[in-house]
Design a protein around this motif. Structure first.
Motif, PDB file in Angstrom:
ATOM      1  N   LEU A  52      82.740  38.599  73.970  1.00  0.00           N
ATOM      2  CA  LEU A  52      81.838  39.469  74.716  1.00  0.00           C
ATOM      3  C   LEU A  52      80.636  39.890  73.873  1.00  0.00           C
ATOM      4  O   LEU A  52      79.492  39.868  74.323  1.00  0.00           O
ATOM      5  CB  LEU A  52      82.602  40.711  75.199  1.00  0.00           C
ATOM      6  CG  LEU A  52      81.822  41.728  76.005  1.00  0.00           C
ATOM      7  CD1 LEU A  52      81.334  41.118  77.320  1.00  0.00           C
ATOM      8  CD2 LEU A  52      82.692  42.952  76.281  1.00  0.00           C
ATOM      9  N   GLN A  53      80.891  40.242  72.614  1.00  0.00           N
ATOM     10  CA  GLN A  53      79.830  40.736  71.740  1.00  0.00           C
ATOM     11  C   GLN A  53      78.883  39.641  71.252  1.00  0.00           C
ATOM     12  O   GLN A  53      77.804  39.948  70.746  1.00  0.00           O
ATOM     13  CB  GLN A  53      80.438  41.495  70.561  1.00  0.00           C
ATOM     14  CG  GLN A  53      81.064  42.809  71.010  1.00  0.00           C
ATOM     15  CD  GLN A  53      81.744  43.532  69.889  1.00  0.00           C
ATOM     16  OE1 GLN A  53      81.071  44.009  68.984  1.00  0.00           O
ATOM     17  NE2 GLN A  53      83.069  43.592  69.930  1.00  0.00           N
ATOM     18  N   GLU A  54      79.252  38.382  71.428  1.00  0.00           N
ATOM     19  CA  GLU A  54      78.311  37.304  71.114  1.00  0.00           C
ATOM     20  C   GLU A  54      77.103  37.382  72.045  1.00  0.00           C
ATOM     21  O   GLU A  54      75.982  37.094  71.651  1.00  0.00           O
ATOM     22  CB  GLU A  54      78.998  35.944  71.256  1.00  0.00           C
ATOM     23  CG  GLU A  54      79.953  35.638  70.127  1.00  0.00           C
ATOM     24  CD  GLU A  54      80.718  34.343  70.335  1.00  0.00           C
ATOM     25  OE1 GLU A  54      80.402  33.575  71.277  1.00  0.00           O
ATOM     26  OE2 GLU A  54      81.656  34.103  69.552  1.00  0.00           O
ATOM     27  N   LYS A  55      77.345  37.780  73.273  1.00  0.00           N
ATOM     28  CA  LYS A  55      76.259  37.875  74.252  1.00  0.00           C
ATOM     29  C   LYS A  55      75.754  39.318  74.405  1.00  0.00           C
ATOM     30  O   LYS A  55      74.565  39.542  74.574  1.00  0.00           O
ATOM     31  CB  LYS A  55      76.736  37.350  75.606  1.00  0.00           C
ATOM     32  CG  LYS A  55      75.636  37.297  76.618  1.00  0.00           C
ATOM     33  CD  LYS A  55      75.965  36.392  77.761  1.00  0.00           C
ATOM     34  CE  LYS A  55      74.796  36.399  78.714  1.00  0.00           C
ATOM     35  NZ  LYS A  55      74.473  35.148  79.263  1.00  0.00           N
ATOM     36  N   TYR A  56      76.664  40.270  74.350  1.00  0.00           N
ATOM     37  CA  TYR A  56      76.327  41.683  74.537  1.00  0.00           C
ATOM     38  C   TYR A  56      76.885  42.495  73.374  1.00  0.00           C
ATOM     39  O   TYR A  56      78.019  42.977  73.439  1.00  0.00           O
ATOM     40  CB  TYR A  56      76.899  42.208  75.860  1.00  0.00           C
ATOM     41  CG  TYR A  56      76.403  41.442  77.059  1.00  0.00           C
ATOM     42  CD1 TYR A  56      75.108  41.638  77.539  1.00  0.00           C
ATOM     43  CD2 TYR A  56      77.217  40.516  77.705  1.00  0.00           C
ATOM     44  CE1 TYR A  56      74.644  40.928  78.633  1.00  0.00           C
ATOM     45  CE2 TYR A  56      76.753  39.802  78.803  1.00  0.00           C
ATOM     46  CZ  TYR A  56      75.475  40.015  79.256  1.00  0.00           C
ATOM     47  OH  TYR A  56      75.015  39.314  80.335  1.00  0.00           O
ATOM     48  N   PRO A  57      76.114  42.649  72.295  1.00  0.00           N
ATOM     49  CA  PRO A  57      76.601  43.372  71.111  1.00  0.00           C
ATOM     50  C   PRO A  57      77.074  44.788  71.446  1.00  0.00           C
ATOM     51  O   PRO A  57      76.598  45.401  72.402  1.00  0.00           O
ATOM     52  CB  PRO A  57      75.381  43.419  70.190  1.00  0.00           C
ATOM     53  CG  PRO A  57      74.518  42.292  70.638  1.00  0.00           C
ATOM     54  CD  PRO A  57      74.740  42.172  72.125  1.00  0.00           C
ATOM     55  N   ALA A  58      78.004  45.261  70.647  1.00  0.00           N
ATOM     56  CA  ALA A  58      78.519  46.617  70.811  1.00  0.00           C
ATOM     57  C   ALA A  58      77.397  47.626  70.623  1.00  0.00           C
ATOM     58  O   ALA A  58      76.443  47.392  69.878  1.00  0.00           O
ATOM     59  CB  ALA A  58      79.650  46.875  69.821  1.00  0.00           C
ATOM     60  N   PHE A  59      77.520  48.747  71.273  1.00  0.00           N
ATOM     61  CA  PHE A  59      76.530  49.829  71.258  1.00  0.00           C
ATOM     62  C   PHE A  59      76.121  50.211  69.839  1.00  0.00           C
ATOM     63  O   PHE A  59      74.946  50.331  69.523  1.00  0.00           O
ATOM     64  CB  PHE A  59      77.135  51.034  71.988  1.00  0.00           C
ATOM     65  CG  PHE A  59      76.228  52.210  72.123  1.00  0.00           C
ATOM     66  CD1 PHE A  59      75.305  52.269  73.162  1.00  0.00           C
ATOM     67  CD2 PHE A  59      76.304  53.277  71.244  1.00  0.00           C
ATOM     68  CE1 PHE A  59      74.471  53.364  73.315  1.00  0.00           C
ATOM     69  CE2 PHE A  59      75.474  54.378  71.387  1.00  0.00           C
ATOM     70  CZ  PHE A  59      74.558  54.418  72.421  1.00  0.00           C
ATOM     71  N   GLU A  60      77.095  50.383  68.965  1.00  0.00           N
ATOM     72  CA  GLU A  60      76.811  50.841  67.605  1.00  0.00           C
ATOM     73  C   GLU A  60      76.144  49.767  66.740  1.00  0.00           C
ATOM     74  O   GLU A  60      75.634  50.067  65.666  1.00  0.00           O
ATOM     75  CB  GLU A  60      78.083  51.384  66.929  1.00  0.00           C
ATOM     76  CG  GLU A  60      79.233  50.427  66.855  1.00  0.00           C
ATOM     77  CD  GLU A  60      80.122  50.424  68.095  1.00  0.00           C
ATOM     78  OE1 GLU A  60      81.199  49.808  68.011  1.00  0.00           O
ATOM     79  OE2 GLU A  60      79.760  50.987  69.148  1.00  0.00           O
ATOM     80  N   GLN A  61      76.103  48.528  67.197  1.00  0.00           N
ATOM     81  CA  GLN A  61      75.449  47.449  66.449  1.00  0.00           C
ATOM     82  C   GLN A  61      73.958  47.332  66.773  1.00  0.00           C
ATOM     83  O   GLN A  61      73.249  46.588  66.123  1.00  0.00           O
ATOM     84  CB  GLN A  61      76.124  46.107  66.758  1.00  0.00           C
ATOM     85  CG  GLN A  61      77.557  46.033  66.309  1.00  0.00           C
ATOM     86  CD  GLN A  61      78.227  44.760  66.784  1.00  0.00           C
ATOM     87  OE1 GLN A  61      77.853  44.173  67.791  1.00  0.00           O
ATOM     88  NE2 GLN A  61      79.229  44.330  66.038  1.00  0.00           N
ATOM     89  N   LEU A  62      73.500  48.060  67.774  1.00  0.00           N
ATOM     90  CA  LEU A  62      72.129  47.910  68.243  1.00  0.00           C
ATOM     91  C   LEU A  62      71.168  48.870  67.560  1.00  0.00           C
ATOM     92  O   LEU A  62      71.547  49.962  67.146  1.00  0.00           O
ATOM     93  CB  LEU A  62      72.079  48.134  69.755  1.00  0.00           C
ATOM     94  CG  LEU A  62      72.886  47.143  70.582  1.00  0.00           C
ATOM     95  CD1 LEU A  62      72.926  47.593  72.031  1.00  0.00           C
ATOM     96  CD2 LEU A  62      72.300  45.752  70.482  1.00  0.00           C
ATOM     97  N   GLN A  63      69.931  48.458  67.492  1.00  0.00           N
ATOM     98  CA  GLN A  63      68.844  49.306  67.019  1.00  0.00           C
ATOM     99  C   GLN A  63      68.284  50.056  68.228  1.00  0.00           C
ATOM    100  O   GLN A  63      68.464  49.624  69.368  1.00  0.00           O
ATOM    101  CB  GLN A  63      67.742  48.447  66.383  1.00  0.00           C
ATOM    102  CG  GLN A  63      68.201  47.548  65.260  1.00  0.00           C
ATOM    103  CD  GLN A  63      68.765  48.337  64.092  1.00  0.00           C
ATOM    104  OE1 GLN A  63      68.238  49.370  63.719  1.00  0.00           O
ATOM    105  NE2 GLN A  63      69.853  47.834  63.512  1.00  0.00           N
TER     106      GLN A  63
END
Length: 136
Positions: A52-63
């Motif tokens: 899932l995170q390959e396409k939609y990264p986790a919230f805490e991984q985003l800028q």
């Protein structure tokens, strides 16, 4: 536990028992209370999340600049038995993909807002149900 007013919680877990809607609601309530007695640890949870995170990264991984493109209202709530995904309501089109990926990994998908449950054993009948499932 987390309850975002603007999010739409999706709950994914592993269990050999395939619950009906009422049983799934009870399991979800237990999860919210920190009780995992009806659940089983599974590597499939990690596999599901990595895919899932390959396409939609986790919230805490985003800028901050990427938040507009993020389908998550906040961080995932995870254990080795389950994950709660706080999906933004405006990203409701992801529901079908999330159900499909959960079933692909032999996991149970539960929508506590609509009290709808999908599980691998019922994979043949879930298509009809999924076509009718709409996020409010």
């Amino acid at each position: 536990m987390m309850n975002h007013s603007m999010s739409y919680n999706i709950v994914i877990w592993h269990s050999k028992k395939m619950p009906n809607e009422q049983e799934a609601a009870t399991i979800y309530e237990k999860i919210l209370q920190g009780n995992q007695e009806d659940l089983e640890p599974s590597n499939d949870i990690d596999t599901f999340l990595k895919e899932l995170q390959e396409k939609y990264p986790a919230f805490e991984q985003l800028q901050n600049d990427d938040m507009e493109k993020c389908p998550w209202e906040g961080p995932f709530i995870t254990s080795d038995c389950y994950v709660i995904l706080p999906l933004k309501r405006e990203w409701g089109q992801l529901v079908k993909m999330l159900v499909s990926r959960a079933l692909k990994h032999n996991l149970i998908y539960y929508d506590p807002q609509n009290k709808v449950v999908y599980h691998p054993i019922a994979a043949f009948s879930w298509l009809k149900k999924l076509r009718q499932h709409v996020m409010p």
